[in-house]
Enzyme design. Structure first.
Site, PDB file in Angstrom:
ATOM      1  N   CYS A 169       0.813  -1.216   0.000  1.00 47.96           N
ATOM      2  CA  CYS A 169       0.000   0.000   0.000  1.00 47.96           C
ATOM      3  C   CYS A 169       0.849   1.269   0.000  1.00 47.96           C
ATOM      4  O   CYS A 169       0.727   2.115  -0.880  1.00 47.96           O
ATOM      5  CB  CYS A 169      -0.933  -0.005   1.204  1.00 47.96           C
ATOM      6  SG  CYS A 169      -1.927   1.490   1.359  1.00 47.96           S
ATOM      7  N   HIS A 226     -25.142  23.402   2.967  1.00 51.96           N
ATOM      8  CA  HIS A 226     -25.405  23.842   1.597  1.00 51.96           C
ATOM      9  C   HIS A 226     -24.451  24.987   1.240  1.00 51.96           C
ATOM     10  O   HIS A 226     -24.207  25.873   2.062  1.00 51.96           O
ATOM     11  CB  HIS A 226     -26.849  24.343   1.483  1.00 51.96           C
ATOM     12  CG  HIS A 226     -27.163  24.938   0.146  1.00 51.96           C
ATOM     13  ND1 HIS A 226     -27.420  24.158  -0.963  1.00 51.96           N
ATOM     14  CD2 HIS A 226     -27.232  26.239  -0.261  1.00 51.96           C
ATOM     15  CE1 HIS A 226     -27.652  24.960  -1.995  1.00 51.96           C
ATOM     16  NE2 HIS A 226     -27.546  26.226  -1.595  1.00 51.96           N
TER      17      HIS A 226
END
Length: 472
Positions: free
Chosen positions: A46, A451
């Site tokens: 990895c 938002h």
């Protein structure tokens, strides 16, 4: 052997994401711990030649592509970048060095002994590393996986023409034409890197769709997007042979069902057909262990093998070959060895493809959910929301993809989430956490999301499960 005569309480074989995490956690729990690793650096595949260097190149190639292929121009930024591949590779190498060095620091901090070399069992509590025999009360096998070879196609990373994923991370030139054998995660990620840097890329996949194991709609959408980006697809095809001729490779390709053979002359080939567990050289038989028909070491729910005192985690054990799965298992196995309760919920393991846009999923695909319900399509409810209708994605001119939520029709409990968008790899964490807590689609739908964010698409997809999205 008396318990007090062991050299260590815990010996971990392998220092990849599973092994190094298991060793650190065991040491944190007060166990005298050692880790055997043959690489010059810690971190396994990895950190050294997998997840980390590939993400570094994905990021660098994305920046180059944005500057050279229109996205900058969309925003009134005129740029004519030139590629210095050597500097990009140097930055990748620097990132790898920082992270592998970080693991070595953590070993020292937590008093984990690094035994350098290859381990082979002598018996259930002893391994030989070089000329040294090391004993431990508990031994954890965390040897990971390696590239699956393809008959008729000989990988030569040093030659640089026919390479595996390791070689594809270290090319010294941008290929003129790269053929990627295998339409899975690794092949698509590395193919994306080199396409963005200027290569022609052709993906040859044995199956009729990309990304086996992922949700059907995700597979279809991703294929469409990769084609739109300029990748060529040869689905339902297989490579039967390859010969290097100077700076070219002659590939023989035919349909998966046989026949219609053709020869492709390309500059580079990436073999990426999967990975297999690393057990060669471990002398498992001396410890009383055998592998299953997939080459894996079988374990129970607690990661115990069939031999008392021997445990196995990560790619060498059954389950998805994912670094984060191995890490969680590393923590759990150490806790179990220490007498605590270590658990991994294997039903909630997210998977991510780090292309652009990213592709991510957790839980059941729609196909799996229907199959689990005995073929009853009414047993599930599905909500889907397009990124085209998400305000932040639209403002960013970044509208490819969608978010999909699959829920049990009777309980409304979320059993699968799949998505394609530029932030899918990060967004999928919310889905995994929601599922870990047993969330319903209504729970997600009534959770306030900031938002404007891409994450609102997840909220809207959850609302769509019951047919109530606002912005669609």
């Amino acid at each position: 052997m008396a318990e007090h005569s062991y050299d260590y309480d815990v010996l971990v074989i392998g220092a990849g994401p599973g092994g190094y995490v298991a060793a650190i956690r065991a040491a944190q729990l007060g166990l005298k711990t050692a880790c055997v690793e043959s690489r010059e650096t810690l971190g396994g595949t990895c950190l050294n030649v997998g997840c980390i260097p590939s993400k570094a190149l994905l990021h660098g190639s994305e920046l180059f592509d944005e500057a050279s292929n229109g996205h900058f121009a969309t925003w009134g930024i005129d740029a004519k970048p030139t590629l210095d591949l050597g500097r990009m590779m140097d930055e990748k190498t620097k990132a790898v060095g920082e992270l592998t060095g970080g693991i070595e620091f953590l070993f020292k901090k937590n008093k984990v002994t690094w035994i350098k070399g290859h381990a082979a069992f002598e018996d259930a509590h002893s391994v030989k590393v070089g000329d040294e025999t090391v004993t431990a009360k508990d031994i954890v096998i965390a040897t990971g996986s390696s590239v699956t070879p393809l008959p008729g196609v000989d990988v030569d990373n040093a030659g640089g023409r026919i390479v595996d994923s390791t070689g594809a991370l270290d090319l010294t030139e941008v290929p003129d034409h790269l053929v990627v054998i295998g339409g899975g995660v690794i092949g698509l990620e590395l193919g994306s890197v080199w396409r963005r840097l200027g290569a022609k890329v052709t993906v040859v996949e044995f199956l009729d769709q990309l990304l086996p194991g992922m949700d059907g709609e995700v597979r279809k959408e991703s294929q469409k997007l990769f084609k739109k980006q300029g990748m060529e697809m040869m689905l339902s095809h297989k490579v039967t042979g390859a010969k290097v001729k100077g700076k070219k490779v002659a590939l023989t390709v035919e349909k998966s069902a046989g026949g219609d053979e053709q020869t492709l002359e390309v500059s580079h080939v990436l073999v990426s057909i999967g990975r297999r567990p690393n057990t060669d050289g471990l002398a498992l038989d001396k410890a009383g262990l055998q592998v299953n028909n997939r080459g894996q070491v079988e374990i129970d729910h607690d990661f115990r093998t069939g031999v008392d005192g021997i445990w196995a985690i990560g790619d060498v054990a059954p389950g998805p070959m994912l670094a984060h799965k191995a890490e969680d298992e590393g923590i759990a196995v150490a806790e179990n060895i220490a007498g605590l309760t270590g658990i991994v919920n294997h039903d909630v393991i997210p998977s991510v493809v780090y292309t652009l846009p990213e592709i991510a999923g957790v839980g059941l695909t729609q196909e799996e959910a229907i199959e689990k319900a005995g073929g009853d399509k009414k047993a599930i409810k599905v909500g889907k929301f397009p990124m085209m209708a998400n305000s932040r994605a639209k403002a960013n001119r970044d509208t490819d993809g969608f978010v999909k939520v699959i829920a049990d029709a009777e309980t409304d409990r979320v059993i699968g989430v799949w998505m394609i968008n530029s932030l899918a790899g990060t967004m999928i964490a919310q889905a995994a956490q929601a599922m870990e807590f047993g969330a319903t689609s209504e729970d997600i739908a009534y959770t306030c999301h900031a938002h404007p964010t891409h994450a609102e698409a997840f909220k809207e997809a959850a609302m769509a499960v019951t047919g109530k999205p606002i912005h669609m």
